[in-house]
Write a protein that holds these residues in place. Sequence first.
Motif, mmCIF file in Angstrom:
data_model
loop_
_atom_site.group_PDB
_atom_site.id
_atom_site.type_symbol
_atom_site.label_atom_id
_atom_site.label_comp_id
_atom_site.label_asym_id
_atom_site.label_seq_id
_atom_site.Cartn_x
_atom_site.Cartn_y
_atom_site.Cartn_z
ATOM 1 N N PHE A 1 64.468 23.901 38.275
ATOM 2 C CA PHE A 1 64.670 23.260 39.578
ATOM 3 C C PHE A 1 65.124 21.815 39.398
ATOM 4 O O PHE A 1 65.969 21.319 40.154
ATOM 5 C CB PHE A 1 63.384 23.308 40.413
ATOM 6 N N SER A 2 64.589 21.127 38.398
ATOM 7 C CA SER A 2 64.959 19.732 38.138
ATOM 8 C C SER A 2 66.407 19.616 37.690
ATOM 9 O O SER A 2 67.154 18.750 38.170
ATOM 10 C CB SER A 2 64.036 19.132 37.076
ATOM 11 N N VAL A 3 66.831 20.478 36.780
ATOM 12 C CA VAL A 3 68.225 20.476 36.321
ATOM 13 C C VAL A 3 69.155 20.751 37.487
ATOM 14 O O VAL A 3 70.164 20.054 37.683
ATOM 15 C CB VAL A 3 68.444 21.503 35.183
ATOM 16 N N ALA A 4 68.842 21.772 38.274
ATOM 17 C CA ALA A 4 69.701 22.143 39.399
ATOM 18 C C ALA A 4 69.818 20.998 40.404
ATOM 19 O O ALA A 4 70.917 20.707 40.899
ATOM 20 C CB ALA A 4 69.172 23.402 40.077
ATOM 21 N N SER A 5 68.713 20.342 40.686
ATOM 22 C CA SER A 5 68.742 19.207 41.605
ATOM 23 C C SER A 5 69.623 18.085 41.052
ATOM 24 O O SER A 5 70.462 17.524 41.760
ATOM 25 C CB SER A 5 67.318 18.707 41.842
ATOM 26 N N PHE A 6 69.439 17.769 39.781
ATOM 27 C CA PHE A 6 70.214 16.715 39.133
ATOM 28 C C PHE A 6 71.707 17.034 39.136
ATOM 29 O O PHE A 6 72.549 16.152 39.349
ATOM 30 C CB PHE A 6 69.714 16.529 37.701
ATOM 31 N N ARG A 7 72.044 18.272 38.907
ATOM 32 C CA ARG A 7 73.452 18.703 38.826
ATOM 33 C C ARG A 7 74.049 19.082 40.170
ATOM 34 O O ARG A 7 75.245 19.368 40.266
ATOM 35 C CB ARG A 7 73.592 19.879 37.848
ATOM 36 N N GLY A 8 73.241 19.100 41.228
ATOM 37 C CA GLY A 8 73.760 19.382 42.569
ATOM 38 C C GLY A 8 74.153 20.836 42.791
ATOM 39 O O GLY A 8 75.112 21.111 43.508
ATOM 40 N N VAL A 9 73.411 21.754 42.188
ATOM 41 C CA VAL A 9 73.678 23.178 42.397
ATOM 42 C C VAL A 9 72.466 23.816 43.078
ATOM 43 O O VAL A 9 71.369 23.271 43.063
ATOM 44 C CB VAL A 9 74.012 23.915 41.074
ATOM 45 N N GLU A 10 72.695 24.976 43.673
ATOM 46 C CA GLU A 10 71.638 25.693 44.373
ATOM 47 C C GLU A 10 70.892 26.600 43.403
ATOM 48 O O GLU A 10 71.512 27.237 42.556
ATOM 49 C CB GLU A 10 72.236 26.538 45.502
ATOM 50 N N ILE A 11 69.573 26.661 43.577
ATOM 51 C CA ILE A 11 68.760 27.523 42.729
ATOM 52 C C ILE A 11 67.573 28.057 43.527
ATOM 53 O O ILE A 11 67.044 27.376 44.402
ATOM 54 C CB ILE A 11 68.270 26.785 41.458
ATOM 55 N N ALA A 12 67.227 29.286 43.248
ATOM 56 C CA ALA A 12 66.025 29.914 43.802
ATOM 57 C C ALA A 12 65.455 30.798 42.704
ATOM 58 O O ALA A 12 66.139 31.082 41.714
ATOM 59 C CB ALA A 12 66.354 30.727 45.049
ATOM 60 N N ALA A 13 64.231 31.225 42.881
ATOM 61 C CA ALA A 13 63.600 32.060 41.851
ATOM 62 C C ALA A 13 62.805 33.183 42.491
ATOM 63 O O ALA A 13 62.258 33.038 43.591
ATOM 64 C CB ALA A 13 62.687 31.210 40.969
ATOM 65 N N VAL A 14 62.768 34.283 41.781
ATOM 66 C CA VAL A 14 61.911 35.416 42.112
ATOM 67 C C VAL A 14 61.089 35.681 40.857
ATOM 68 O O VAL A 14 61.639 35.887 39.781
ATOM 69 C CB VAL A 14 62.723 36.682 42.470
ATOM 70 N N LEU A 15 59.769 35.639 41.013
ATOM 71 C CA LEU A 15 58.877 35.865 39.884
ATOM 72 C C LEU A 15 57.996 37.071 40.165
ATOM 73 O O LEU A 15 57.607 37.313 41.309
ATOM 74 C CB LEU A 15 57.992 34.643 39.635
ATOM 75 N N VAL A 16 57.673 37.796 39.125
ATOM 76 C CA VAL A 16 56.749 38.918 39.234
ATOM 77 C C VAL A 16 55.477 38.532 38.494
ATOM 78 O O VAL A 16 55.537 38.064 37.350
ATOM 79 C CB VAL A 16 57.361 40.201 38.638
ATOM 80 N N VAL A 17 54.344 38.718 39.143
ATOM 81 C CA VAL A 17 53.068 38.397 38.510
ATOM 82 C C VAL A 17 52.801 39.430 37.414
ATOM 83 O O VAL A 17 52.725 40.625 37.677
ATOM 84 C CB VAL A 17 51.916 38.371 39.537
ATOM 85 N N SER A 18 52.695 38.930 36.184
ATOM 86 C CA SER A 18 52.528 39.801 35.018
ATOM 87 C C SER A 18 51.074 39.918 34.575
ATOM 88 O O SER A 18 50.691 40.914 33.949
ATOM 89 C CB SER A 18 53.339 39.254 33.845
ATOM 90 N N ASP A 19 50.277 38.909 34.885
ATOM 91 C CA ASP A 19 48.894 38.881 34.435
ATOM 92 C C ASP A 19 48.138 37.872 35.288
ATOM 93 O O ASP A 19 48.741 37.216 36.133
ATOM 94 C CB ASP A 19 48.809 38.526 32.943
ATOM 95 N N SER A 20 46.849 37.781 35.072
ATOM 96 C CA SER A 20 46.060 36.850 35.862
ATOM 97 C C SER A 20 45.016 36.152 34.992
ATOM 98 O O SER A 20 44.338 36.800 34.189
ATOM 99 C CB SER A 20 45.348 37.578 37.004
ATOM 100 N N VAL A 21 44.920 34.852 35.180
ATOM 101 C CA VAL A 21 43.863 34.047 34.563
ATOM 102 C C VAL A 21 42.997 33.420 35.660
ATOM 103 O O VAL A 21 42.348 32.410 35.451
ATOM 104 C CB VAL A 21 44.438 32.961 33.615
ATOM 105 N N ALA A 22 42.997 34.074 36.836
ATOM 106 C CA ALA A 22 42.286 33.534 37.992
ATOM 107 C C ALA A 22 40.775 33.666 37.874
ATOM 108 O O ALA A 22 40.041 32.850 38.429
ATOM 109 C CB ALA A 22 42.763 34.229 39.269
#
Length: 173
Positions: A125-146
């Motif tokens: 997200f930091s690189v994309a902001s600095f470079r002026g490009v759009e970015i989004a993410a989709v993550l899948v929960v793989s495990d839990s340390v909750a």
Amino acid sequence: FIGAPYAAMLLESLIARGARKIIVLGWCGAVVETLNPGDIVLPSKAIADEGTSANYIRIDKYPGISRPDLELSEKLAFYMGEQGTEFKKAVIWTTDAIYRETRDKIARFRAFGADAVEMECSALFSVASFRGVEIAAVLVVSDSVASKNWDPGFKKQQFKNARAKACDIIMNF
């Protein structure tokens, strides 16, 4: 890729080749009990606990915060909703010390608002902001340390199904 520096290097290369809209697909570990292996997550922001982000964004206080592109993230969320895909928006804690997710650190980052942990989002997200490009993410929960005991969901069918679904969503989006 694994880790913020390598992810940033790959993103810089894609941007240099003309990429202007980036969708990241990755995994994360739950640090709150409201997320479980197999859940699909859209990060609303990332808490930087790695060394790459500070080279791209100004971090005035600890911990630093980086964000995906709001418009692209909302379009992705709308599309997922239209497809009937259940997902949760979440705050991501990005660390570059995978084996240092101690009870104290988990509690500290939960207090900062983290719902999940992974190793790349804040830097991307930091690189994309600095470079002026759009970015989004989709993550899948793989495990839990909750909870007190680690819940490795990597071999669970719901995780495998969610990975395939997330990939299909991104490819069709």
